[in-house]
Design an enzyme around this catalytic site. Structure first.
Site, PDB file in Angstrom:
ATOM      1  N   SER A  16      -6.138  -6.950  -2.332  1.00 21.69           N
ATOM      2  CA  SER A  16      -5.048  -7.560  -3.110  1.00 21.69           C
ATOM      3  C   SER A  16      -3.695  -7.319  -2.435  1.00 21.69           C
ATOM      4  CB  SER A  16      -5.031  -7.057  -4.557  1.00 21.69           C
ATOM      5  OG  SER A  16      -4.549  -5.744  -4.630  1.00 21.69           O
ATOM      6  N   HIS A 112       0.293   3.646  -0.918  1.00 27.53           N
ATOM      7  CA  HIS A 112      -0.459   4.674  -1.641  1.00 27.53           C
ATOM      8  C   HIS A 112      -0.131   4.579  -3.135  1.00 27.53           C
ATOM      9  CE1 HIS A 112      -2.632   8.413  -2.191  1.00 27.53           C
ATOM     10  NE2 HIS A 112      -1.645   8.812  -2.976  1.00 27.53           N
ATOM     11  N   GLU A 145       0.362  12.119  11.437  1.00 32.75           N
ATOM     12  CA  GLU A 145      -0.960  12.692  11.703  1.00 32.75           C
ATOM     13  C   GLU A 145      -1.636  13.255  10.451  1.00 32.75           C
ATOM     14  OE1 GLU A 145       1.622  12.946  13.681  1.00 32.75           O
ATOM     15  OE2 GLU A 145       0.949  12.510  15.738  1.00 32.75           O
ATOM     16  N   ASP A 148      -1.448  10.996   4.086  1.00 31.85           N
ATOM     17  CA  ASP A 148      -0.412  10.573   3.128  1.00 31.85           C
ATOM     18  C   ASP A 148       0.857  11.420   3.221  1.00 31.85           C
ATOM     19  OD1 ASP A 148      -2.197   8.613   2.133  1.00 31.85           O
ATOM     20  OD2 ASP A 148      -3.080  10.030   0.735  1.00 31.85           O
TER      21      ASP A 148
HETATM   22  C1  GAR Z   1      -4.562   0.152  -3.531  1.00 28.42           C
HETATM   23  O1  GAR Z   1      -4.290   0.660  -4.805  1.00 28.42           O
HETATM   24  C2  GAR Z   1      -4.016   1.050  -2.473  1.00 28.42           C
HETATM   25  O2  GAR Z   1      -2.802   1.646  -2.807  1.00 28.42           O
HETATM   26  C3  GAR Z   1      -5.104   2.097  -2.391  1.00 28.42           C
HETATM   27  O3  GAR Z   1      -6.296   1.373  -2.491  1.00 28.42           O
HETATM   28  C4  GAR Z   1      -6.059   0.181  -3.240  1.00 28.42           C
HETATM   29  C5  GAR Z   1      -6.480  -0.987  -2.394  1.00 28.42           C
HETATM   30  O4  GAR Z   1      -6.418  -2.168  -3.130  1.00 28.42           O
HETATM   31  N1  GAR Z   1      -5.043   2.816  -1.164  1.00 28.42           N
HETATM   32  C6  GAR Z   1      -5.398   4.074  -1.053  1.00 28.42           C
HETATM   33  O5  GAR Z   1      -5.792   4.751  -1.996  1.00 28.42           O
HETATM   34  C7  GAR Z   1      -5.274   4.636   0.353  1.00 28.42           C
HETATM   35  N2  GAR Z   1      -5.507   6.020   0.338  1.00 28.42           N
HETATM   36  P1  GAR Z   1      -6.438  -3.569  -2.406  1.00 28.42           P
HETATM   37  O6  GAR Z   1      -7.652  -3.579  -1.445  1.00 28.42           O
HETATM   38  O7  GAR Z   1      -6.641  -4.550  -3.530  1.00 28.42           O
HETATM   39  O8  GAR Z   1      -5.148  -3.760  -1.686  1.00 28.42           O
END
Ligand code: GAR
Length: 215
Positions: A16, A112, A145, A148
């Site tokens: 998304s 994030h 590195e 997050d």
């Molecule tokens: C999102 O909420 C993003 O912030 C999170 O995964 C989801 C992906 O949604 N990312 C993480 O947690 C990275 N550590 P999407 O595939 O619909 O963009």
């Protein structure tokens, strides 16, 4: 880079955030172009979305590489072949190796779903509810590195409601993710992000009062 750059988006799942970036580019809200979408997951719906919008896709299977660095070397090879200037991680679930970070220093962004440095890692919407915070949100940051830990570009706060479930909270955070990711890309393409140690200074744009614009 003249107010536009060549972007690659790295994905693992539903995509998304990728879609929000594609929409922003198609509407002219950002001037950069997504040249390439790379996934570590063959089944990622993000790949379908990219193809539907005529964007070149690549599935690179981590299992075919001996080490994580070998995998990242392959990715970087493709990025360089396509003269990629900015790499956007959008729901990309692998940690990038120091090699990759060095090759694209301050040119890899991640989104994030929490207000870093609170709640790094995975399943963070559930963790925020369980911890009892009243406000969480989302962060776009440059990738370093660590996990997050890189310099923060934009954050947006989202209240945690009494009856929130991880799903309802995630959905409200996601809306804000989509807004701040395109905003961060716009600032990058305009050459307005200056990394100074841990801090990212945002240079003001022409005719723009940033104290009103950036929250
Ligand atoms: C999102 O909420 C993003 O912030 C999170 O995964 C989801 C992906 O949604 N990312 C993480 O947690 C990275 N550590 P999407 O595939 O619909 O963009």
């Amino acid at each position: 880079m003249e107010n536009s750059c060549r972007i690659a988006v790295l994905v693992s799942g539903r995509g998304s955030n990728l879609m929000a970036i594609i929409d922003a580019a198609e509407r002219g809200e950002i001037r950069s172009k997504i040249e390439l979408v790379i996934s570590d997951n063959k089944e990622a719906y993000a790949l379908t979305r990219a193809k539907e919008h005529g964007i070149r896709t690549l599935f690179i299977d981590p299992k075919e590489f001996k080490t994580r660095e070998d995998y990242d070397r392959q990715i970087v090879k493709h990025l360089k072949e396509h003269q990629i200037e900015l790499v956007c991680l959008a729901g990309y679930m692998l940690l990038v190796t120091p090699y990759f970070v060095q090759e694209y220093k301050n040119r890899i962004m991640n989104i994030h779903p929490a207000l870093l440095p609170a709640f790094p890692g995975l399943d963070v919407q559930r963790k925020a509810i369980e911890y009892g915070v009243k406000v969480t949100g989302c962060t776009v940051h440059f990738v370093d590195e660590g996990c997050d830990t890189g310099p923060i570009i934009i954050q947006r706060a989202v209240p945690v409601l009494e009856d929130d479930t991880p799903e309802t909270l995630s959905a409200r955070i996601l809306k804000e993710e989509h807004n701040i990711y395109k905003e961060a890309i716009r600032l990058f393409e305009e050459g307005r992000l200056v990394v100074e140690g841990r801090r990212v200074r945002i240079k003001s744009g022409r005719n723009e009062d940033l104290s009103l614009k950036i929250d």
